[in-house]
Design an enzyme around this catalytic site. Structure first.
Site, PDB file in Angstrom:
ATOM      1  N   ASP A  53       2.547  20.693   1.018  1.00  0.00           N
ATOM      2  CA  ASP A  53       1.796  19.954   2.021  1.00  0.00           C
ATOM      3  C   ASP A  53       0.370  19.844   1.497  1.00  0.00           C
ATOM      4  O   ASP A  53      -0.349  20.841   1.397  1.00  0.00           O
ATOM      5  CB  ASP A  53       1.832  20.712   3.348  1.00  0.00           C
ATOM      6  CG  ASP A  53       1.113  19.973   4.473  1.00  0.00           C
ATOM      7  OD1 ASP A  53       0.323  19.049   4.172  1.00  0.00           O
ATOM      8  OD2 ASP A  53       1.318  20.332   5.645  1.00  0.00           O
ATOM      9  N   ASN A  80       0.167   9.520  -4.121  1.00  0.00           N
ATOM     10  CA  ASN A  80       0.887   8.573  -3.279  1.00  0.00           C
ATOM     11  C   ASN A  80       1.128   9.086  -1.861  1.00  0.00           C
ATOM     12  O   ASN A  80       1.304   8.301  -0.939  1.00  0.00           O
ATOM     13  CB  ASN A  80       2.241   8.248  -3.941  1.00  0.00           C
ATOM     14  CG  ASN A  80       3.185   7.515  -3.022  1.00  0.00           C
ATOM     15  OD1 ASN A  80       3.013   6.320  -2.758  1.00  0.00           O
ATOM     16  ND2 ASN A  80       4.200   8.211  -2.513  1.00  0.00           N
ATOM     17  N   TYR A 145      -5.658   4.660   9.510  1.00  0.00           N
ATOM     18  CA  TYR A 145      -4.998   4.421   8.223  1.00  0.00           C
ATOM     19  C   TYR A 145      -5.874   3.550   7.320  1.00  0.00           C
ATOM     20  O   TYR A 145      -6.050   3.849   6.130  1.00  0.00           O
ATOM     21  CB  TYR A 145      -3.652   3.743   8.473  1.00  0.00           C
ATOM     22  CG  TYR A 145      -2.798   3.541   7.252  1.00  0.00           C
ATOM     23  CD1 TYR A 145      -2.139   4.609   6.648  1.00  0.00           C
ATOM     24  CD2 TYR A 145      -2.623   2.272   6.703  1.00  0.00           C
ATOM     25  CE1 TYR A 145      -1.336   4.416   5.535  1.00  0.00           C
ATOM     26  CE2 TYR A 145      -1.824   2.068   5.596  1.00  0.00           C
ATOM     27  CZ  TYR A 145      -1.181   3.146   5.010  1.00  0.00           C
ATOM     28  OH  TYR A 145      -0.392   2.943   3.898  1.00  0.00           O
ATOM     29  N   ALA A 147      -9.107   3.177   7.409  1.00  0.00           N
ATOM     30  CA  ALA A 147     -10.274   3.942   6.972  1.00  0.00           C
ATOM     31  C   ALA A 147      -9.924   4.873   5.817  1.00  0.00           C
ATOM     32  O   ALA A 147     -10.671   4.998   4.841  1.00  0.00           O
ATOM     33  CB  ALA A 147     -10.850   4.744   8.140  1.00  0.00           C
ATOM     34  N   SER A 148      -8.775   5.517   5.918  1.00  0.00           N
ATOM     35  CA  SER A 148      -8.369   6.447   4.853  1.00  0.00           C
ATOM     36  C   SER A 148      -8.088   5.706   3.553  1.00  0.00           C
ATOM     37  O   SER A 148      -8.456   6.171   2.466  1.00  0.00           O
ATOM     38  CB  SER A 148      -7.142   7.247   5.295  1.00  0.00           C
ATOM     39  OG  SER A 148      -5.977   6.441   5.377  1.00  0.00           O
ATOM     40  N   LYS A 149      -7.446   4.567   3.651  1.00  0.00           N
ATOM     41  CA  LYS A 149      -7.082   3.824   2.443  1.00  0.00           C
ATOM     42  C   LYS A 149      -8.297   3.124   1.817  1.00  0.00           C
ATOM     43  O   LYS A 149      -8.384   2.986   0.598  1.00  0.00           O
ATOM     44  CB  LYS A 149      -5.983   2.808   2.769  1.00  0.00           C
ATOM     45  CG  LYS A 149      -4.647   3.455   3.123  1.00  0.00           C
ATOM     46  CD  LYS A 149      -4.109   4.317   1.989  1.00  0.00           C
ATOM     47  CE  LYS A 149      -2.710   4.819   2.263  1.00  0.00           C
ATOM     48  NZ  LYS A 149      -2.150   5.608   1.141  1.00  0.00           N
TER      49      LYS A 149
END
Length: 239
Positions: A53, A80, A145, A147-149
């Site tokens: 994790d 990934n 999502y 924002a993270s990418k």
């Protein structure tokens, strides 16, 4: 010569296709998975499956130690692993937001930082981060999502500047809609609406994303770093 490759989240979908592409090319491939059991295909390919994790620093360290012991220091890292917790902003909880950022962005920071320790010593390395077209053009209900990418792009370009003098490249793949189990779960109407937005008029196959990743990890791409490569059928043009 075979290389030591690590693909995080390599047990299904895009990650599995990437692992398969490197294994078919003769590389030694390790994949991380968080839950369940790794698919039999990984064993058949000769891949090393490691439960990890990436939100847990101790698990990340343990995974790297196992990989280094069994197939040597990681020379190619493909980050990934990721999660989604889609929700409209006004309904999105703090946990929805923080969980996605912790996995997709902070988790990537952890695996990249650990890999670069050995890459710096070897004065060579290839890092590929899997972002998303959503990180470039946004998507309603996916503020966390997206924002993270999007964060992965700034992260990758900073790393590219820091490590370029040591012959370490860091690039980003930004897939569009890919034909995976996740998208197959959509209704026919939802799938049709998505395809209408894509100039090429179809979903990507996971193998098409994997081919771009393999190229960025190859000698032919040795002078490419800090790049964002869209594999999106033209969906994100202009972004």
């Amino acid at each position: 010569m075979s290389r030591s490759v690590l693909v995080t989240g390599g047990n299904r979908g895009i990650g599995l296709a990437i692992a398969r592409a490197f294994a078919d090319a003769g590389d030694d491939v390790a994949v991380t998975y968080r839950t369940g059991e790794p698919p039999k295909e990984l064993t058949d390919l000769g891949c090393l499956a490691v439960r990890c994790d990436i939100t847990d620093p101790e698990q990340v360290e343990g995974a790297y130690k196992e990989i280094e012991e069994k197939q040597g220091p990681v020379e190619v890292l493909v980050a990934n692993a990721g999660v989604t917790r889609d929700q409209l902003l006004l309904r999105m909880s703090e946990k929805d937001f923080s969980t996605v950022l912790e996995t997709n962005l902070t988790g990537t920071f952890r695996v990249v930082k650990r890999a670069t320790k050995r890459m710096l010593r070897a004065r060579t390395g290839r890092i590929v981060l899997i972002s998303s077209v959503v990180g470039l053009l946004g998507s309603a209900g996916q503020a966390n999502y997206a924002a993270s990418k999007a964060g992965l792009i700034g992260f990758a370009r900073s790393i590219a500047r820091e490590l370029g003098s040591r012959n370490i490249t860091c690039n980003v793949i930004a897939p569009g809609f890919v034909d995976t189990d996740m998208t197959k779960a959509l209704s026919d109407e939802q799938r049709a609406n998505i395809v209408e937005q894509v100039p090429l008029g179809r979903y990507a196959q996971p193998e098409e994303v994997a081919a771009s990743v393999r190229f960025l990890a190859s000698d032919e791409a040795a002078y490419i770093t800090g790049a964002v490569i869209p594999v999106d059928g033209g969906l994100g043009m202009g972004h």
